[in-house]
Design a protein around this motif. Structure first.
Motif, PDB file in Angstrom:
ATOM      1  N   ARG A   1       3.735  -4.180  13.458  1.00 57.43           N
ATOM      2  CA  ARG A   1       3.044  -3.831  12.210  1.00 57.43           C
ATOM      3  C   ARG A   1       4.019  -3.228  11.197  1.00 57.43           C
ATOM      4  O   ARG A   1       3.934  -3.493   9.987  1.00 57.43           O
TER       5      ARG A   1
ATOM      6  N   THR B   1       5.250  -4.494   7.404  1.00 55.32           N
ATOM      7  CA  THR B   1       4.853  -3.688   6.247  1.00 55.32           C
ATOM      8  C   THR B   1       6.012  -2.953   5.573  1.00 55.32           C
ATOM      9  O   THR B   1       6.008  -2.783   4.351  1.00 55.32           O
TER      10      THR B   1
ATOM     11  N   GLU C   1       0.389  -8.437   0.635  1.00 55.10           N
ATOM     12  CA  GLU C   1      -0.243  -7.246   0.057  1.00 55.10           C
ATOM     13  C   GLU C   1      -1.730  -7.463  -0.144  1.00 55.10           C
ATOM     14  O   GLU C   1      -2.518  -6.504  -0.080  1.00 55.10           O
ATOM     15  N   ARG C   2      -2.128  -8.699  -0.343  1.00 55.31           N
ATOM     16  CA  ARG C   2      -3.543  -8.995  -0.578  1.00 55.31           C
ATOM     17  C   ARG C   2      -4.360  -9.024   0.714  1.00 55.31           C
ATOM     18  O   ARG C   2      -5.482  -8.515   0.768  1.00 55.31           O
TER      19      ARG C   2
ATOM     20  N   GLY D   1      -3.187  -8.068   4.002  1.00 57.65           N
ATOM     21  CA  GLY D   1      -2.851  -7.101   5.041  1.00 57.65           C
ATOM     22  C   GLY D   1      -1.998  -7.715   6.127  1.00 57.65           C
ATOM     23  O   GLY D   1      -1.795  -8.933   6.187  1.00 57.65           O
ATOM     24  N   PRO D   2      -1.471  -6.885   7.032  1.00 57.44           N
ATOM     25  CA  PRO D   2      -0.538  -7.366   8.067  1.00 57.44           C
ATOM     26  C   PRO D   2      -1.206  -8.284   9.080  1.00 57.44           C
ATOM     27  O   PRO D   2      -2.328  -8.026   9.534  1.00 57.44           O
ATOM     28  N   ARG D   3      -0.498  -9.325   9.439  1.00 53.20           N
ATOM     29  CA  ARG D   3      -1.006 -10.283  10.418  1.00 53.20           C
ATOM     30  C   ARG D   3      -1.166  -9.629  11.792  1.00 53.20           C
ATOM     31  O   ARG D   3      -2.017 -10.029  12.588  1.00 53.20           O
TER      32      ARG D   3
ATOM     33  N   ASP E   1      -2.532  -6.966  12.600  1.00 50.73           N
ATOM     34  CA  ASP E   1      -3.887  -6.430  12.800  1.00 50.73           C
ATOM     35  C   ASP E   1      -4.816  -7.511  13.346  1.00 50.73           C
ATOM     36  O   ASP E   1      -5.652  -7.252  14.225  1.00 50.73           O
TER      37      ASP E   1
END
Length: 424
Positions: free
Chosen positions: A91, A95, A262-263, A265-267, A269
């Motif tokens: 993560r 990010t 940014e739109r 979110g992190p993959r 998750d």
């Protein structure tokens, strides 16, 4: 090749790998598959399931090793598929770069660099154990970033190693899906892992350039994969006769991937939530004495490539595969000892490198940059020298400056904490 040890054996990918091994058991000399993982709870779940699968199929035995040494000792094949730092570190890989307006991805750019800082020392530790406890063994490296980890193992020497990545097949299958019909394909390739160009592509015997159907990203793709596909198609149009690895667009269109990440979110998750569901399913299925033999979603490619390599190594008939190996004259585009990704012939007699095609001329400069980055990062991750780390990170085309690299390394030490090796 009677004993295969799987490091990272508690992975959700392991049941798919075991399924593939079972389906091809008649071609394989395997008698024992050992599983080892530092996550003992997940290892126990996967071991119960896969042991029952193998027992029900009447094939090899599945064992659990309680230490790295026990996993390696006497093994003939060692599949290194670990993820040092787990999804928590992934993560951050995805990010932290965004803070510097650089794409966050687990193998490309700074994310891949920090992944290498965790993966390389662990892979070298494995290699040291292999030299002492199983000097005859072949390491099949599936740990990412595959090119950098494999390069570090080659640079250290003393072990036999092949780097594995199934991305080339995923990319060609995406083209087939976009055309709306299943078809056999063939291709040549040259480049570095996740920075490869495919050429001489044949779909059902016909050149890709003769296909009249429009190529649009398959509708089931998520936003990130659609973006990668559309940029790949654009690059293919600019370089007739070629199709790029779908990770190359990160280097060429970074702003689009920053915006997308940014739109949405992190993959990681999404992956974490999916893995929780997998392990719940495995835990339930593992209680059954006769679990269903099935293709576990998300694991088929992993199992297929690893098993195809093992099948090829046991076969007197050569199999053509795409692997990550030292160049050794396959192409003039890279140094002889640089680990490249290209097509080879594999059999029980060994590995024969095939002449790699030329790279697209506009890509040669970026290829040289990425080769330098790969070599510097493999060395820096191995020795942990502070200035070497700065130079290696700055060599990544998405970073480019030592001042940015220093700032990013300082920030990394804050956010990763003990997830990075203490020497770094």
């Amino acid at each position: 090749m009677q004993t295969l040890s799987i490091l990272g054996g508690g992975s959700a990918y392991t049941p798919g790998l075991l399924q593939a091994l079972i389906l091809h058991a008649a071609e394989l000399p395997l008698k024992t598959v050992r599983l080892y993982d530092t996550d003992v709870d997940r290892l126990a779940i996967v071991a119960r399931l896969t042991s029952a699968m193998a027992r029900n199929a009447g094939v090899f035995n599945v064992e659990v090793a309680d230490s790295l040494e026990a996993a390696i000792e006497g093994a003939d094949l060692i599949l290194n598929s670990t993820r040092p730092g787990g999804l928590k570190a992934r993560r951050i890989d995805e990010t932290l770069p965004l803070e510097f307006d650089i794409p966050g991805q687990e193998t490309v750019g700074p994310g891949g660099f920090f992944f290498a800082l965790r993966s390389v020392p662990e892979a070298l530790r494995v290699a040291t154990k292999v030299k002492a406890l199983a000097p005859q063994a072949l390491i099949l490296n599936y740990t990412n970033p595959s090119n950098i980890v494999t390069q570090a193992l080659v640079d250290q020497g003393g072990v036999k190693v092949i780097g594995l990545c199934d991305q080339s097949d995923e990319d060609l299958q995406a083209i087939v899906q976009a055309l709306g019909a299943q078809a056999p394909y063939h291709f040549r390739c040259n480049g570095l892992n996740h920075a490869t160009w495919y050429s001489d592509i044949l779909l059902d015997g016909a050149p890709l350039g003769e296909m009249s159907a429009p190529l649009v990203a398959p509708p089931e793709f998520d936003e990130e994969h659609k973006l990668r596909f559309e940029f790949s198609r654009h690059l293919a149009e600019e370089n007739p006769g070629y199709w790029p690895n779908s990770y190359l667009p990160y280097y060429l269109f970074p702003a689009a991937f920053v915006s997308q990440a940014e739109r949405v979110g992190p993959r990681s998750d999404v992956v974490a939530a999916s893995l929780d569901r997998y392990y719940a399913h495995f835990k339930s299925e593992g209680k059954s004495a006769t679990p269903h033999l099935r293709t576990y979603r998300g694991s088929a490619g992993f199992g297929d490539l690893a098993v195809n390599v093992i099948r090829a190594l046991a076969s007197p008939t050569p199999h053509e595969l795409v692997l990550n190996l030292p160049n050794q004259g396959a192409t003039l585009a890279f140094a002889a000892d640089t680990v490249i990704e290209t097509r080879v012939r594999v059999s029980s007699d060994g590995i024969e490198r095939l002449a790699a095609p030329d790279l697209p001329v506009p890509f040669t400069g970026l290829a040289t940059q990425l080769e330098r980055y790969q070599r510097l990062t493999a060395q820096a991750a191995a020795n942990g020298n502070p200035q070497a780390l700065v130079a290696a990170l700055a060599a990544n085309p998405l970073v480019g400056e030592e001042a940015i690299a220093r700032s990013m390394l300082a920030r990394a030490r804050e956010v990763y904490g003990d997830l990075l090796p203490s020497a770094l």
